[in-house]
Each structure stands twice: as structure tokens, then as C-alpha cells.
Write a protein that holds these residues in place. Structure first.
Motif, PDB file in Angstrom:
ATOM      1  N   UNK A   1       0.791  -1.254   0.000  1.00 38.72           N
ATOM      2  CA  UNK A   1      -0.118  -0.085   0.051  1.00 38.72           C
ATOM      3  C   UNK A   1       0.889   1.145   0.001  1.00 38.72           C
ATOM      4  N   UNK A   2       1.748   1.188   0.729  1.00 37.33           N
ATOM      5  CA  UNK A   2       2.816   2.512   0.831  1.00 37.33           C
ATOM      6  C   UNK A   2       3.475   2.781  -0.596  1.00 37.33           C
TER       7      UNK A   2
ATOM      8  N   UNK B   1       8.121  12.491   0.020  1.00 40.19           N
ATOM      9  CA  UNK B   1       7.828  12.889   1.280  1.00 40.19           C
ATOM     10  C   UNK B   1       8.025  11.583   2.190  1.00 40.19           C
ATOM     11  N   UNK B   2       7.209  10.588   1.361  1.00 39.44           N
ATOM     12  CA  UNK B   2       7.306   9.047   2.055  1.00 39.44           C
ATOM     13  C   UNK B   2       8.588   8.541   2.097  1.00 39.44           C
ATOM     14  N   UNK B   3       9.518   8.730   1.259  1.00 33.30           N
ATOM     15  CA  UNK B   3      10.771   8.257   1.468  1.00 33.30           C
ATOM     16  C   UNK B   3      11.794   9.009   2.301  1.00 33.30           C
TER      17      UNK B   3
ATOM     18  N   UNK C   1      17.925   7.098   5.922  1.00 32.02           N
ATOM     19  CA  UNK C   1      18.937   6.194   6.353  1.00 32.02           C
ATOM     20  C   UNK C   1      19.755   6.867   7.596  1.00 32.02           C
ATOM     21  N   UNK C   2      19.986   8.114   7.514  1.00 32.46           N
ATOM     22  CA  UNK C   2      20.537   8.871   8.731  1.00 32.46           C
ATOM     23  C   UNK C   2      20.005   8.608   9.930  1.00 32.46           C
TER      24      UNK C   2
ATOM     25  N   UNK D   1      20.074   6.729  -1.644  1.00 34.65           N
ATOM     26  CA  UNK D   1      20.088   7.287  -0.325  1.00 34.65           C
ATOM     27  C   UNK D   1      20.479   8.801  -0.412  1.00 34.65           C
ATOM     28  N   UNK D   2      20.156   9.660   0.151  1.00 34.43           N
ATOM     29  CA  UNK D   2      20.546  11.045   0.483  1.00 34.43           C
ATOM     30  C   UNK D   2      22.207  10.863   0.670  1.00 34.43           C
TER      31      UNK D   2
END
Length: 404
Positions: free
Chosen positions: A33-34, A47-49, A55-56, A276-277
Motif C-alpha cells: 500500500x505504501x 515525502x514518504x521516502x 538512512x541517517x 540514499x541522500x
């Protein structure tokens, strides 16, 4: 519904950005669902990620400075694996779990061990050289040299339970130990300095299934029970595949992705690869393509049926081997040498011969070739100006598959 900015008070995106509402809603949404919600718009996805897969924030449990740790992780060519990686993808939290880092034995272990002690306040509590007791243990540990455990109290003063970080020192590239020896499919996930990889996302996250990957032994009983209690159904065959409903040679819809001994690229479409950021994280020398364009294969043994590769009596295992060449700076992996890696090998052998003849005196070049029964594995001191072809692998892969 489109967002109109700060005045769209009743907009869905606005509502989901309010912490109490967002927390309540996501508590009752499963992964399927996500991900469907993420598909509705790029704004929602961002927004969701940032909320679920920061990760931080996840690493703050173990490290005071997650970005500095990720810089050290990249320099060491390490991969976070085990239960932490599964918790990251599945949005779970098990307070008793440790953090496991797989990395090649040598300089990387020294870099990361020094960082843990000097920057994060950990203390080395165990340096365990592995001893093989029986055949089952040999198979499981064949790619691992030793395990070094670091620990510190959660509050820094020794009054709370310990945090543990384990450095799993491997003989070759750490991805070989992860894919080649892990005992069940749901834990085959890992995180590099800038990406997270879930190898079996359909089975693990959409269907909540896990399939044994190693020969059954008594040691695995407790491990399989552990993940059963954590919510994964241990299947000897997948119940979410309908025979005849997919082209298995392409892995369509199959919970485990491509089957029937076909090579799978680690960064390919069957893997959920999450960027990942990287703000504040210094990139390492090794490019992403080394991991993304390495490959492995799923082998199905025990009476394969074309309409159902996980029929009763069949067993799935992962095959992954090291591919190296004097013309490559880094180790890559393959599941089967044919056809792509056989092509790469032929090209690189030709390149090696050309470089030896043009960059080394004839007697030395001839000696290297004549005394190396496996020319792709020969060791010698490279002269100045030696040309490495790692950056050619992605280009070769795309061109090869476009014409095959």
C-alpha cells in the motif's frame, strides 16, 4: 489532487505531512500500500521516502554522526547487511538486533575499526578467527575470515544495554559472502554508502515470504524460527506464484525474480535499489557500477518443473563467483560465465596481452603470460600508465543486451 502550496489545508499531501496523522496512517499500511501511494506522485514519493527510509535517522541508533560513518563505510567498501538492512526496508524495529558490516579483510577493516573506536566511542570486545567444525559450517563460513565485535552502552555510561557493531571480514568482495552464504531469502539485503538493495523485494516485502537458500541443517532451525516469529512465512515453495502465469525466463511476476539458472544483475529491475541522500557524505573511489553491474544466478535443483521452479522437492540456491582481471581495478561477480561474462573475459584477455606487449619489455611480458595458467588471475606489478577497464563494464553490458 494537486497541491496548491501552504493554503491547500485539506490537501492529501498536506494531511500526510502532519506528524500525528501521518504516523497513525502509516502504522496500518503494509509495504504494498505504501509503494502504491508512492506511485501517485513524485511529491508523495519524496515525502514518504524521507519519512520512512531516512538512512541517517535509522543509523542514529548506532552512530553519533551517521554521515561521517557512511563516509568511512564507503572508504572501506563495506556493506551493511543482516537484520538492520531488513529492518530498513520493511520499516521494522527489533531493539535486540546488532549492526553487521561485511567488508573485505585488510585495509578496510582497519579503517572502519579505527573509526568506530576513535570517532564513535566503541570498544573492540572480540576478534574471532573462525574455526570450521563440520561441513555445514564450512559451507556457511567459506567466504569469511573473521568477525570483529565492537560494543558500547546505549547511554554512554554503562547503565543501559549494549550496542554492538560486527565487522564481518570476508576473503573477497563482501557481496559474495552475503549472496552466497545467507540461509534464507528475506535477509538478502544490504546497504552501501549511498544505496540500499533488496534482492527479493516481491517475496520479502509484498508477500511476506522467505525461501530457504541453503541445505537444511540443525543450526538453521532456530534462525528460521526467528524470522517466522518476526512475520515472514518460511516457504519451501512460493504460494504466490501460479504455474503458467509468467515467463520464468524473464522472471515475470515470480516472487524471487528471474529463475532457472539465468544471470541476474545486482542493480537490475528485479532488485529494489533505493538511492540514499548523500549530503555531507564524501564519495569513495570505487564507482557504483562495480556493484550495480555485478551479477549472480538462482539455481533450482531437485527436479525442476518449467511451470513451477519451486515445486515440492526443488531447492533454490544462489550462485555467485568472483570475476577479476589485471585489466580491472575492482572485483566484480558473476553467476554464470556465459554469455556476457565470457564475452567480457575474452575482451579483457586481449586487452591484457596488448598492454603487456606495449607497456612492458618483451621478456617480462612473455614470462607473465607463459607462467600464468589462468591469465585473468595472474598477479604482477603494474607499470605506470596501466589502463583499467572498470568503466567499460556498464557500457558493454547495455550494448551486449541490446544486441542479444
Amino acid at each position: 489532487m494537486q497541491s496548491g502550496g501552504e493554503n491547500d489545508g485539506l490537501g492529501l499531501r498536506y494531511l500526510l505531512c502532519q506528524y500525528p496523522i501521518r504516523s497513525c496512517i502509516f502504522r496500518y499500511l503494509d509495504t504494498r500500500s505504501i509503494l502504491n501511494l508512492c506511485r501517485t506522485s513524485s511529491a508523495f514519493r519524496g515525502d514518504i521516502y524521507s519519512y520512512l527510509w531516512d538512512i541517517n535517522e535509522k543509523l542514529e541508533r548506532f552512530f553519533r554522526n551517521p554521515t561521517a560513518f557512511r563516509t568511512a563505510l564507503g572508504r572501506a567498501d563495506g556493506l551493511i547487511a543482516g537484520s538492520f538492512a531488513l529492518q530498513f526496508f520493511a520499516n521494522r524495529f527489533w531493539p535486540e538486533s546488532d549492526l553487521d558490516i561485511n567488508l573485505r579483510d585488510g585495509e578496510g577493516v582497519e579503517i572502519l575499526g579505527k573509526y568506530l573506536v576513535e570517532a564513535e566511542g566503541y570498544e573492540m570486545v572480540r576478534n574471532q578467527d573462525l574455526e570450521v567444525i563440520d561441513y555445514d559450517q564450512f559451507i556457511r563460513l567459506r567466504d569469511i575470515e573473521k568477525i570483529i565485535t565492537f560494543a558500547k552502552s546505549r547511554d554512554g555510561n554503562g547503565s543501559s544495554p549494549e550496542l554492538k557493531v560486527q565487522l564481518v571480514a570476508t576473503k573477497n568482495h563482501p557481496i559474495v559472502a552475503i549472496l552466497g552464504t545467507y540461509y534464507t531469502s528475506c535477509i538478502v539485503n544490504f546497504i552501501s554508502w549511498n544505496k540500499a538493495y533488496c534482492i527479493f523485494p516481491r517475496a520479502t516485502l509484498l508477500y511476506g515470504e522467505t525461501v530457504p537458500l541453503t541445505e537444511p541443517c540443525d543450526y538453521d532451525v532456530a534462525l528460521h524460527n526467528k524470522y517466522s516469529k518476526r512475520g515472514w512465512r518460511v516457504r519451501t515453495r512460493s504460494v504466490n506464484f501460479k504455474p503458467g502465469s509468467a515467463n520464468l525466463l524473464r522472471g515475470d511476476l515470480h516472487p524471487l525474480g528471474t529463475c532457472l539458472n539465468v544471470d541476474r544483475r545486482i542493480g537490475g529491475s528485479d532488485t529494489w535499489t533505493m538511492k540514499l541522500g548523500t549530503a555531507g557524505v564524501a564519495p569513495p573511489p570505487q564507482p557504483d557500477s562495480v556493484l550495480d553491474y555485478s551479477s549472480f544466478s538462482l539455481w533450482v535443483t531437485g527436479g525442476v518443473q518449467l511451470d513451477d521452479p519451486l515445486a515440492d522437492g526443488c531447492r533454490v540456491t544462489i550462485n555467485i563467483e568472483i570475476f577479476k582481471s589485471p585489466s580491472l581495478r575492482y572485483q566484480h561477480t558473476y553467476g554464470s560465465l556465459r554469455p556476457f561474462w565470457s564475452f567480457v573475459g575474452d575482451v579483457l584477455v586481449g586487452n591484457l596481452h596488448g598492454q603487456l606487449k606495449t607497456k612492458m619489455i618483451r621478456s617480462t611480458a612473455e614470462s607473465i603470460i607463459s607462467t600464468s595458467w589462468r591469465v585473468w588471475d595472474c598477479e604482477f606489478v603494474k607499470p605506470d600508465g596501466w589502463d583499467y577497464w572498470d568503466d567499460w563494464i556498464p557500457e558493454a553490458f547495455e550494448a551486449f543486451n541490446a544486441t542479444s
